[in-house]
Design an enzyme around this catalytic site. Structure first.
Site, PDB file in Angstrom:
ATOM      1  N   HIS A   1      15.198 -26.034 -15.602  1.00 18.36           N
ATOM      2  CA  HIS A   1      14.712 -26.870 -14.496  1.00 18.36           C
ATOM      3  C   HIS A   1      14.518 -28.291 -15.028  1.00 18.36           C
ATOM      4  CE1 HIS A   1      11.673 -27.198 -10.894  1.00 18.36           C
ATOM      5  NE2 HIS A   1      12.322 -28.340 -11.089  1.00 18.36           N
TER       6      HIS A   1
ATOM      7  N   HIS B   1      15.875 -32.245 -13.745  1.00 20.31           N
ATOM      8  CA  HIS B   1      16.654 -33.136 -12.868  1.00 20.31           C
ATOM      9  C   HIS B   1      17.166 -34.251 -13.760  1.00 20.31           C
ATOM     10  CE1 HIS B   1      14.836 -31.375  -9.165  1.00 20.31           C
ATOM     11  NE2 HIS B   1      13.868 -31.107 -10.016  1.00 20.31           N
TER      12      HIS B   1
ATOM     13  N   HIS C   1      13.868 -25.131  -4.941  1.00 19.80           N
ATOM     14  CA  HIS C   1      12.452 -25.434  -5.142  1.00 19.80           C
ATOM     15  C   HIS C   1      11.697 -24.787  -3.976  1.00 19.80           C
ATOM     16  CE1 HIS C   1      13.926 -28.345  -7.968  1.00 19.80           C
ATOM     17  NE2 HIS C   1      12.761 -28.941  -8.138  1.00 19.80           N
TER      18      HIS C   1
ATOM     19  N   GLU D   1       6.115 -25.140  -4.613  1.00 23.29           N
ATOM     20  CA  GLU D   1       5.565 -26.170  -5.511  1.00 23.29           C
ATOM     21  C   GLU D   1       4.363 -26.763  -4.779  1.00 23.29           C
ATOM     22  OE1 GLU D   1       8.154 -29.555  -6.047  1.00 23.29           O
ATOM     23  OE2 GLU D   1       7.013 -30.351  -7.754  1.00 23.29           O
TER      24      GLU D   1
ATOM     25  N   ASP E   1      11.253 -30.483 -15.802  1.00 19.64           N
ATOM     26  CA  ASP E   1      11.389 -31.048 -14.458  1.00 19.64           C
ATOM     27  C   ASP E   1      11.932 -32.488 -14.503  1.00 19.64           C
ATOM     28  OD1 ASP E   1      11.370 -30.974 -11.700  1.00 19.64           O
ATOM     29  OD2 ASP E   1       9.192 -30.985 -11.481  1.00 19.64           O
ATOM     30  N   ASP E   2      11.051 -33.455 -14.721  1.00 15.15           N
ATOM     31  CA  ASP E   2      11.436 -34.873 -14.777  1.00 15.15           C
ATOM     32  C   ASP E   2      10.748 -35.484 -15.998  1.00 15.15           C
ATOM     33  OD1 ASP E   2      12.816 -35.213 -12.038  1.00 15.15           O
ATOM     34  OD2 ASP E   2      10.939 -34.208 -11.570  1.00 15.15           O
TER      35      ASP E   2
END
Ligand code: ADE
Ligand code: ZN
Length: 348
Positions: free
Chosen positions: A22, A24, A205, A208, A286-287
């Site tokens: 996961h 991005h 997703h 969340e 994630d980011d």
């Protein structure tokens, strides 16, 4: 920062071969690279300096983050930009002993600005092919932006059809991301059915910020192979039992959940409870450029906050391979590498 993680466990997890499921790619754009690309492309940013941009990374929820994340992505124009961004992530992943990564990208963020999807994928692919030579195996997952219409997602899917063919070694699935509240998975049932008919892998997703009902929709309507985040499943014991029985994995992102105020403190994170109840939980970034760290930093933070044991950490790392979209032979080889590192002579 002082840590209470045993040095042996910290070192073991840092050097363990792991999969990241996961991430991005647009969320790996560090402020320095955003400014470098802005200058290269003559893009004016609404921030005066790298420090001013970084100072804006004080998020109150998912939307407050997404607004800045899309502004950051506005500097990406050429194939070389996508190459540079992806190569920078690959280097960080290799430093964290990521053996395999499954990367999300958001084509609509770029096509909306007139950048063609071919340019996006060509740049990412060239970097991933180069990174593969350095030992990083990878797959790519095209995500639909859920705040946009179903029609837009269907048009994006149609535009990507030649790419699913041309890059079938890499581009293996579709996902669903962006603003969750008010945009349930049901909105994208038809485009996911089309992707399923092509034999693509499916992720979304869900749970969340959105309610457990969105996780049910992802499972029952989109028929996903994995759920991204899914942490709000804890509110519904029957759903937790279903996730555990089906072994549909959750790609959990601890520092993201903290920075986006899904939990107000990492000690309140539900990862351990989900693990205790048999859910196939994985740890991811994630980011990472926005949330304070790459995958190893996420492991360290959650191990420390929840006092995870050696066995629990091993299970989450192993889950990352179990839940990945590699072939059975590749999976067996990756788990053998993990076991040699974790239980063997530490020569990994
Ligand atoms: N896009 C990038 N990061 C995201 C996240 N955490 N949730 C939804 N969409 C995203
Ligand atoms: Zn995400």
């Amino acid at each position: 920062m002082t840590t209470t993680i045993a040095p042996t466990l910290a070192d073991k997890v840092a050097r363990a071969p792991k999969a990241e499921l996961h991430i991005h790619i647009e969320g790996s754009l560090e402020p320095e690279l955003i400014f470098r690309l802005a200058e290269r492309n003559g893009v004016t940013l609404p921030y005066a300096s790298i420090d001013a941009l970084r100072a804006a990374y004080a998020f109150t929820d998912l939307q407050s983050f997404l607004d800045i994340y899309y502004a950051g992505a506005s500097v990406l124009l050429t194939e070389q930009d996508f190459y540079d961004m992806t190569m920078a992530y690959a280097e960080r992943a290799l430093a964290d002993h990521v053996a395999h990564t499954e990367i999300f990208f958001d084509p609509q963020t770029h096509t909306e600005r007139g950048v063609s999807i071919d340019v996006v994928v060509a740049g990412i692919e060239r970097a991933l092919a180069d990174a593969e030579k350095q030992g990083l195996s990878s797959k790519l997952i095209l995500c639909f932006l859920r705040h946009l219409s179903e029609e837009d997602a269907l048009a994006t899917f149609d535009a990507a059809l030649p790419l699913f063919e041309r890059y079938r070694h890499r581009l293996i699935g579709v996902g669903l991301d962006s603003s969750e509240r008010g945009h349930p998975p049901s909105k994208f049932e038809r485009v996911f059915a089309k992707a399923r008919a092509l034999g693509l892998k499916l992720v979304a997703h869900a749970g969340e910020e959105g309610p457990p009902s969105y996780i049910y929709e992802a499972l029952d309507l989109l028929k996903v192979d994995r759920v991204d985040h899914g942490v709000r499943s804890i509110e519904d014991p029957a759903l937790v039992a279903r996730l555990a029985d089906s072994r549909v994995a959750l790609t959990v992102c601890p520092l993201s959940n903290l920075k986006l105020c899904v939990f107000d403190d990492l000690t309140k994170h539900t990862l351990k409870e989900l693990l205790d109840r048999g859910v196939a939980v994985t740890v991811n970034s994630d980011d990472p450029a926005y949330f304070g760290g790459y995958v190893n930093t996420n492991y360290f933070a959650i191990i420390e906050a929840l006092k995870l044991t050696d066995t629990e950490v091993y299970t989450t790392v192993r889950n990352s391979f179990e839940a990945s979209f590699v072939t059975p032979d590749e999976r067996a080889a990756l788990i053998a590498r993990l076991d040699a590192h974790w239980h063997g002579d530490g020569a990994q």
